[in-house]
Design a protein around this motif. Sequence first.
Motif, mmCIF file in Angstrom:
data_model
loop_
_atom_site.group_PDB
_atom_site.id
_atom_site.type_symbol
_atom_site.label_atom_id
_atom_site.label_comp_id
_atom_site.label_asym_id
_atom_site.label_seq_id
_atom_site.Cartn_x
_atom_site.Cartn_y
_atom_site.Cartn_z
ATOM 1 N N LEU A 41 68.226 59.821 -9.764
ATOM 2 C CA LEU A 41 69.551 60.109 -9.203
ATOM 3 C C LEU A 41 69.757 61.604 -8.983
ATOM 4 C CD1 LEU A 41 71.649 57.564 -11.283
ATOM 5 C CD2 LEU A 41 70.765 57.304 -8.958
ATOM 6 N N ALA A 42 68.658 62.360 -8.948
ATOM 7 C CA ALA A 42 68.747 63.805 -8.727
ATOM 8 C C ALA A 42 69.536 64.161 -7.470
ATOM 9 C CB ALA A 42 67.353 64.426 -8.682
ATOM 10 N N PRO A 43 69.333 63.454 -6.337
ATOM 11 C CA PRO A 43 70.128 63.808 -5.154
ATOM 12 C C PRO A 43 71.638 63.746 -5.421
ATOM 13 C CG PRO A 43 68.320 62.382 -4.515
ATOM 14 C CD PRO A 43 68.342 62.411 -6.021
ATOM 15 N N LEU A 44 72.074 62.743 -6.165
ATOM 16 C CA LEU A 44 73.500 62.621 -6.490
ATOM 17 C C LEU A 44 73.958 63.777 -7.379
ATOM 18 C CD1 LEU A 44 76.120 61.011 -6.315
ATOM 19 C CD2 LEU A 44 75.316 59.628 -8.239
ATOM 20 N N ALA A 45 73.137 64.128 -8.371
ATOM 21 C CA ALA A 45 73.474 65.249 -9.256
ATOM 22 C C ALA A 45 73.638 66.534 -8.453
ATOM 23 C CB ALA A 45 72.398 65.419 -10.325
ATOM 24 N N PHE A 46 72.761 66.764 -7.485
ATOM 25 C CA PHE A 46 72.817 67.990 -6.702
ATOM 26 C C PHE A 46 73.955 67.968 -5.677
ATOM 27 C CE2 PHE A 46 68.141 68.190 -7.812
ATOM 28 C CZ PHE A 46 68.367 69.040 -8.875
ATOM 29 N N LEU A 47 74.248 66.800 -5.133
ATOM 30 C CA LEU A 47 75.370 66.698 -4.186
ATOM 31 C C LEU A 47 76.709 66.957 -4.880
ATOM 32 C CD1 LEU A 47 74.386 63.643 -1.986
ATOM 33 C CD2 LEU A 47 74.694 65.993 -1.225
ATOM 34 N N CYS A 55 62.773 71.668 -6.548
ATOM 35 C CA CYS A 55 62.463 70.376 -5.939
ATOM 36 C C CYS A 55 63.703 69.530 -5.716
ATOM 37 C CB CYS A 55 61.480 69.659 -6.847
ATOM 38 S SG CYS A 55 61.070 68.000 -6.327
ATOM 39 N N SER A 56 63.942 69.122 -4.506
ATOM 40 C CA SER A 56 65.075 68.299 -4.045
ATOM 41 C C SER A 56 66.435 68.924 -4.296
ATOM 42 C CB SER A 56 65.033 66.872 -4.627
ATOM 43 O OG SER A 56 65.426 66.855 -5.982
ATOM 44 N N ALA A 57 66.472 70.123 -4.860
ATOM 45 C CA ALA A 57 67.750 70.788 -5.120
ATOM 46 C C ALA A 57 68.318 71.453 -3.873
ATOM 47 C CB ALA A 57 67.597 71.801 -6.244
ATOM 48 N N ILE A 70 62.717 76.964 -3.181
ATOM 49 C CA ILE A 70 61.280 77.048 -3.440
ATOM 50 C C ILE A 70 60.717 75.646 -3.266
ATOM 51 C CG2 ILE A 70 59.485 77.613 -5.119
ATOM 52 C CD1 ILE A 70 61.479 79.631 -6.344
ATOM 53 N N SER A 71 59.973 75.451 -2.198
ATOM 54 C CA SER A 71 59.496 74.119 -1.835
ATOM 55 C C SER A 71 58.045 73.907 -2.233
ATOM 56 C CB SER A 71 59.650 73.906 -0.325
ATOM 57 O OG SER A 71 59.156 72.643 0.043
ATOM 58 N N HIS A 72 57.819 72.860 -3.041
ATOM 59 C CA HIS A 72 56.452 72.431 -3.343
ATOM 60 C C HIS A 72 55.943 71.529 -2.234
ATOM 61 C CE1 HIS A 72 56.174 74.115 -7.390
ATOM 62 N NE2 HIS A 72 57.467 73.906 -7.429
ATOM 63 N N THR A 73 56.855 70.868 -1.531
ATOM 64 C CA THR A 73 56.550 70.093 -0.326
ATOM 65 C C THR A 73 57.808 69.335 0.087
ATOM 66 O OG1 THR A 73 55.070 68.486 0.707
ATOM 67 C CG2 THR A 73 55.725 68.033 -1.548
ATOM 68 N N PRO A 74 58.048 69.171 1.391
ATOM 69 C CA PRO A 74 59.084 68.212 1.784
ATOM 70 C C PRO A 74 58.665 66.826 1.273
ATOM 71 C CG PRO A 74 58.532 69.634 3.624
ATOM 72 C CD PRO A 74 57.505 69.890 2.542
ATOM 73 N N ASP A 90 68.305 65.401 2.843
ATOM 74 C CA ASP A 90 67.231 66.344 2.569
ATOM 75 C C ASP A 90 67.051 67.308 3.744
ATOM 76 O OD1 ASP A 90 64.720 67.194 1.038
ATOM 77 O OD2 ASP A 90 63.888 66.618 2.986
ATOM 78 N N TYR A 91 67.036 66.765 4.943
ATOM 79 C CA TYR A 91 66.860 67.587 6.151
ATOM 80 C C TYR A 91 68.007 68.591 6.301
ATOM 81 C CZ TYR A 91 66.533 68.894 11.058
ATOM 82 O OH TYR A 91 66.471 69.602 12.222
ATOM 83 N N PHE A 92 69.248 68.112 6.204
ATOM 84 C CA PHE A 92 70.397 69.010 6.384
ATOM 85 C C PHE A 92 70.500 70.015 5.244
ATOM 86 C CE2 PHE A 92 72.034 65.447 9.102
ATOM 87 C CZ PHE A 92 71.887 66.135 10.302
ATOM 88 N N GLY A 93 70.118 69.603 4.019
ATOM 89 C CA GLY A 93 70.096 70.551 2.901
ATOM 90 C C GLY A 93 69.114 71.677 3.154
#
Length: 199
Positions: A63-69, A85-87, A102-106, A140-143
Amino acid sequence: MKKLKIAIFDPARLVPGGGQKVMPKIAEHLSKKHDVTLFMQSPPVYGFGNAKLKIIKPTNRFLAPLAFLRASLKKSDFDIMILGCSANLVALRNSHIPSIHISHTPPRFFYDLKKEMIKNANFLGKFVIYGQNIFLKKLDYFGARKCTKILAVSKEVQKRIKSCYGRESELFYVGVDPSKFKTGRYDNYVLSVGRLVWT
């Protein structure tokens, strides 16, 4: 030099390893001269120096995307954000604060592996994959598009950032502390230690 107020975001990690060390080590280094707050879903396995730690919810790594949103910061509280990552999703609600991702990869499951995953999934799995790609891939793209700057950890990741996000990035090799290792005897082979993962 001005003492900066720095927010660092990184998700919970399933297995400790190289990627999991990066953000706590950056926090440790920067906290020697700056006021650093590390936002994570669970305490890091590795030290983070004098940085403050704030646990963000939900704490489930999936649920990381929700935590960051949900993360909302005041411009007066921080001078800059460093996003792991995903932040990059933090940048969607906080574009008023400069950010470095800092991207490890999309995420490969959005951009590279979607067709393969759909081919090998059952009906419910296909439903989940399509749902992720409709909602989370767009976030992810818009972030990534909202981040002030993106740093890529390798030339391959730099190419993928350009292909997936349509953005230029700068190379940022995460490095190794040579004082932690000793040289042994040399022979006719190369040993490479790592784990096999897909993202």
